[in-house]
Design an enzyme around this catalytic site. Structure first.
Site, mmCIF file in Angstrom:
data_model
loop_
_atom_site.group_PDB
_atom_site.id
_atom_site.type_symbol
_atom_site.label_atom_id
_atom_site.label_comp_id
_atom_site.label_asym_id
_atom_site.label_seq_id
_atom_site.Cartn_x
_atom_site.Cartn_y
_atom_site.Cartn_z
ATOM 1 N N HIS B 100 0.811 -1.222 0.000
ATOM 2 C CA HIS B 100 0.000 0.000 0.000
ATOM 3 C C HIS B 100 0.841 1.268 0.000
ATOM 4 C CE1 HIS B 100 -2.433 -3.195 2.012
ATOM 5 N NE2 HIS B 100 -3.376 -2.735 1.208
ATOM 6 N N ASP B 201 34.973 -30.999 14.070
ATOM 7 C CA ASP B 201 35.199 -32.298 13.446
ATOM 8 C C ASP B 201 36.386 -32.284 12.496
ATOM 9 O OD1 ASP B 201 35.139 -34.729 12.103
ATOM 10 O OD2 ASP B 201 32.966 -34.872 12.216
ATOM 11 N N HIS B 204 36.614 -36.235 10.205
ATOM 12 C CA HIS B 204 36.060 -36.643 8.914
ATOM 13 C C HIS B 204 36.935 -36.240 7.733
ATOM 14 C CE1 HIS B 204 35.142 -32.399 8.462
ATOM 15 N NE2 HIS B 204 34.651 -32.601 7.271
ATOM 16 N N HIS B 209 36.615 -36.405 2.701
ATOM 17 C CA HIS B 209 37.182 -35.598 1.615
ATOM 18 C C HIS B 209 38.360 -36.291 0.931
ATOM 19 C CE1 HIS B 209 34.622 -32.338 2.899
ATOM 20 N NE2 HIS B 209 35.151 -32.323 4.105
ATOM 21 N N ASP B 358 30.607 -32.782 2.292
ATOM 22 C CA ASP B 358 30.025 -32.515 3.617
ATOM 23 C C ASP B 358 28.505 -32.523 3.555
ATOM 24 O OD1 ASP B 358 32.346 -32.188 5.174
ATOM 25 O OD2 ASP B 358 32.623 -30.165 4.401
#
Lengths: 198, 452
Positions: B100, B201, B204, B209, B358
Site C-alpha cells: 500500500h 570435526d 572426517h 574428503h 560434507d
C-alpha cells in the site's frame, strides 16, 4: 602435517582474467549453415560426454587448453541502484584448465564415494545461436541448457541456465570451447550443490 | 526437552535433527535470544547502505545510520506484514512497502502513509508504527551480529573466551574483511548438522574428503583416505562458554587452497608473523599459521586457513540455507584477495568439491532421523571424553588432540542449557558450573549409555 609437504601434481598459478559478457545485439549472426552445424555438433558431443561421465574426454576433445570457465551468482539489487557500488556478482566457478582438471581428477581417484552408486546426468541443450566475432574461425555462441542430476533414490536436482561461449578452431582443425560464461539465474541454489559441469 | 542431550555421556538424541517441536523451541530459545551473524561492516560502509539478512526464520534489514551506528529491523511492514525490502543490498533513503506504499526511513521510522489524512482521519499513530527494531546490534572487529533479546550478555561477553582465539585472525594480522556477495544454496539438512561439523570435526577430513584431498593438491593432502593421522600434539580443540568451539591443526594454514596459492599465502604470512609474535606471543603467532575450524553458537561457521565464513540459516527442521563469504586480510593486494575468494568457493562454495562431500553427510544424518526407530537412538560425541581439561594458558576447556569431539560436547551442553532456560538470568547459573560439567563428563562408563 606441515607446510613443507608438497602436493602431487600441483596446479599452476593462474591469472584471473574474467571474460566480459558478450553484447549479442551488436554481433553479426552467423549465416554459414555449415559452421552453425559444426558448433551444434560440438555442443551435442559435449552434452553426451558429460552425461556419460567421460570427463577426461570432455577436457581433451571439447575444451581449448586456454579455457576460462566462469559461473557467477548475482546479488539481488534494485534496477535503479546507483549509490551502492560493491561488486554485485560472486564466482561459483572461476576455473582455468588446471582447476577443471582437478575437479575431474577427484572423480577418477577411486575414492569419490559421493558418486557411487553413479549419479545420472541429462543435459538438454537448446536455443543455440551462433555469432561471428572479429576473429576468423572464432564464434560467440549462446545456448540454453537444462541439466538434471539424479542421485540415489530421491535426489533430483535441476540446473537451468544460459551459456555464453567463445568457440574457436584449434590447430588440429576442430572447434573447441575457449570461454564459457554463465550468469546463473537462480540466486539461492535449490539443488544442494553445483558440483556438475553446466 | 531434558532428554535430548546427555552431557555426562557425550550423547545427543537423533530427535534434534527432525522433530518440529524441537525446531519451534529452538526458534524461541536460541534464535530469539542468542547473537546471530548479520553482515560485515565492509558491506555497508556508508550511511544508508543496507543488507538484508536472516535471524532464524525472521528476515531483517541491516542499515548503516547517519551517525555511523548500525541498526536492524524486521523486514515486514507494520500495516499488513508484507516485505518492505526485496533486495539483498543497496543504499536507501527509505524503504517502501509494495502493498500500500507505507514508507519507512533508514532509521526505521514510519515516514509516510498514502492518503493518511483522508483515510485514517488522524487516528493512525505513526510514531508507534516504525519497523520493529532488533534489540541489539553490535560489531566485533567489523563482524556485525544482532540479538533479539535485550537481556542477553553483550556481544563481547557472549563471545567471551572464544575471543582469545578469534583475535588471532580477526585482529593480530591487522584485521580481516569478508568478500561478498555471499553464495547461497539450500541444503536438505538440519541447521545443527553443519554447525556441529565445523565446531569440532577434524575426524572426517581424511575420509569424507579423500578424493578432494588426493586430487586437489593442498597442504592437507597427506590426510587423504585416512593414510595418516596427525601426530600426537599436532593440534587441539577448545570449547568455550555459550557453546562456541574450535579446533586447531598446527602449521597447516593454507588448508584446502591449491599449492601455488598456498605458497603465496605462506609468503604473506611469513612477513607478518614476526610482528604478531612480538605483540601476541609465539603460541598465537603459530595459531595464525594454523588451520582453525570453528563455529560461534548457534549457526555461524569459519575456517581460518581455508578462508570461509558461513551462516547456516534454518528454513525448517530439514532445510538449511547456506551463505558463504571469503575471509581475507584487509591489507592484502586486491588481486590476492580475489584469488583467495575464488579458491575458497572452488573448494567450499556451492560448487565446491569439498563442500558437496560434507553436504551429503549432513543430509543423510538429518533425513534418516525421520525414521521412528532411528530417531529413538543417540548420536555419539564421546571421542576424547574424560580428557577435557582447563589449561593455565589456553582459555576455555581444552581437548589435547588434533582430532576429538571436545567442542561438540561444549556446543551441545550449551544447546541443552539454553533450550531449558526460561531466560538469560536463568542461564547465569551455568556460568560457574559449565567447565566442571565438561571436564567431569565421561566418569560413567559409556557402555551404559547407548541402549535404545
Amino acid at each position: 602435517m606441515g607446510n613443507d609437504i608438497a602436493a602431487s601434481a600441483p596446479p599452476s598459478a593462474s591469472s584471473r582474467d574474467i571474460p566480459a559478457a558478450f553484447d549479442f545485439g551488436k554481433l553479426e549472426i552467423c549465416l554459414d549453415d555449415a559452421a552453425c552445424r559444426e558448433v551444434e555438433r560440438l555442443l551435442m558431443r559435449e552434452a553426451r560426454l558429460l552425461d556419460t561421465e567421460q570427463f577426461s574426454e570432455w577436457l581433451e576433445q571439447v575444451l581449448d587448453p586456454a579455457i576460462r570457465y566462469v559461473v557467477t551468482s548475482r546479488q539481488l539489487r534494485y534496477r535503479k541502484e546507483r549509490r551502492y557500488v560493491a561488486p554485485p556478482e560472486m564466482f561459483l566457478f572461476n576455473d582455468d584448465y588446471v582447476f577443471l582438471k582437478a575437479r575431474v581428477d577427484q572423480f577418477y581417484t577411486g575414492m569419490q564415494w559421493r558418486t557411487d552408486p553413479p549419479e545420472r546426468y541429462r543435459r538438454l541443450v537448446t536455443n543455440i545461436e551462433v555469432f561471428r566475432t572479429a576473429a576468423k574461425d572464432e564464434f560467440a555462441v549462446r545456448s540454453n541448457v537444462l541439466a538434471q542430476r539424479s542421485r540415489r533414490a530421491y535426489e533430483v536436482d535441476q540446473f537451468i541456465c544460459c551459456r555464453e561461449d567463445r568457440v574457436r578452431r584449434c590447430p588440429a582443425g576442430t572447434l573447441r570451447i575457449v570461454q564459457r560464461r554463465i550468469d546463473f539465474d537462480e540466486r539461492s541454489i535449490a539443488g544442494r550443490n553445483m558440483v556438475i559441469f553446466l | 526437552m531434558n532428554s535430548l542431550i546427555d552431557v555426562q555421556r557425550g550423547l545427543q538424541s537423533a530427535r534434534i535433527y527432525h522433530d518440529q517441536d524441537v525446531f519451534e523451541l529452538e526458534m524461541e530459545r536460541i534464535f530469539s535470544r542468542c547473537w546471530l551473524f548479520l553482515t560485515h561492516e565492509n558491506a555497508i560502509p556508508n550511511a544508508g547502505d543496507f543488507v538484508t539478512a536472516r535471524m532464524g526464520q525472521d528476515e531483517v534489514i541491516v542499515v548503516r545510520q547517519q551517525d555511523r551506528s548500525i541498526k536492524a529491523f524486521l523486514n515486514a511492514c507494520r500495516h499488513r506484514g508484507a516485505r518492505v525490502c526485496p533486495v539483498e543490498a543497496g543504499n536507501a533513503r527509505s524503504f517502501v512497502c509494495n502493498y500500500h506504499g507505507w514508507s519507512y526511513g533508514a532509521d526505521g521510522a514510519l515516514m509516510s502513509v498514502p492518503f493518511e489524512k483522508e483515510l485514517y482521519k488522524g487516528r493512525l499513530d505513526k510514531s508507534t508504527h516504525g519497523l520493529r527494531e532488533v534489540a541489539k546490534v553490535s560489531s566485533y572487529h567489523g563482524f556485525v551480529y544482532g540479538c533479539f533479546d535485550a537481556a542477553s550478555p553483550s556481544l563481547v561477553d557472549y563471545l567471551g573466551e572464544a575471543r582469545w582465539y578469534l583475535d588471532i585472525w580477526m585482529e593480530a594480522n591487522g584485521g580481516v574483511e569478508l568478500i561478498g556477495p555471499p553464495s547461497r544454496s539450500m541444503i536438505h539438512c538440519n541447521w545443527k548438522a553443519p554447525s556441529e561439523n565445523f565446531v569440532g570435526d577434524a575426524y572426517h577430513v581424511g575420509w569424507t574428503h579423500a578424493a578432494a584431498l588426493k586430487a586437489g593438491g593442498c597442504v592437507l593432502s597427506p590426510m587423504s583416505g585416512n593414510a595418516g593421522l596427525p601426530p600426537e600434539g599436532a593440534g587441539l580443540q577448545v570449547a568455550t562458554r555459550y557453546g562456541h568451539g574450535l579446533g586447531i591443526l598446527y602449521d597447516t594454514n593454507p588448508g584446502s587452497h591449491d599449492m601455488p596459492l598456498a605458497r603465496e599465502i605462506l609468503a604473506w604470512q611469513a612477513k607478518k608473523r614476526p610482528a604478531i609474535e612480538k605483540a601476541y606471543g609465539a603460541l598465537r603467532a603459530r595459531y595464525y599459521g594454523s588451520h582453525i575450524n570453528g563455529s560461534m553458537f548457534p549457526n555461524n561457521t569459519y575456517l581460518w586457513g581455508s578462508n570461509l565464513f558461513k551462516v547456516w540459516q534454518p528454513h525448517g527442521p530439514n532445510r538449511t540455507e547456506c551463505f558463504t563469504w571469503a575471509i581475507v586480510e584487509k591489507d592484502m593486494p586486491e588481486d590476492l584477495k580475489q584469488r583467495i575468494a575464488d579458491s575458497m568457493h572452488r573448494t567450499f562454495g556451492v560448487a565446491g568439491y569439498w563442500e558437496a562431500d560434507d553436504n551429503d553427510n549432513m543430509e543423510s544424518e538429518s533425513q534418516l532421523s525421520r525414521g521412528y526407530m532411528t530417531r529413538k537412538g543417540f548420536m555419539n560425541a564421546q571421542m576424547g571424553i574424560g580428557g577435557d581439561r582447563e589449561d593455565a594458558e589456553l582459555p576455555g576447556i581444552v581437548g589435547e588432540s588434533a582430532i576429538g569431539e571436545t567442542s561438540y560436547r561444549g556446543y551441545f551442553r550449551f544447546y541443552q542449557e539454553t533450550m531449558n532456560a526460561k531466560s538469560w538470568a536463568e542461564m547465569k547459573k551455568g556460568d560457574g558450573t559449565w567447565k566442571r560439567e565438561l571436564t567431569e563428563a565421561g566418569a560413567v562408563p559409556a557402555t551404559q549409555a547407548a541402549a535404545v
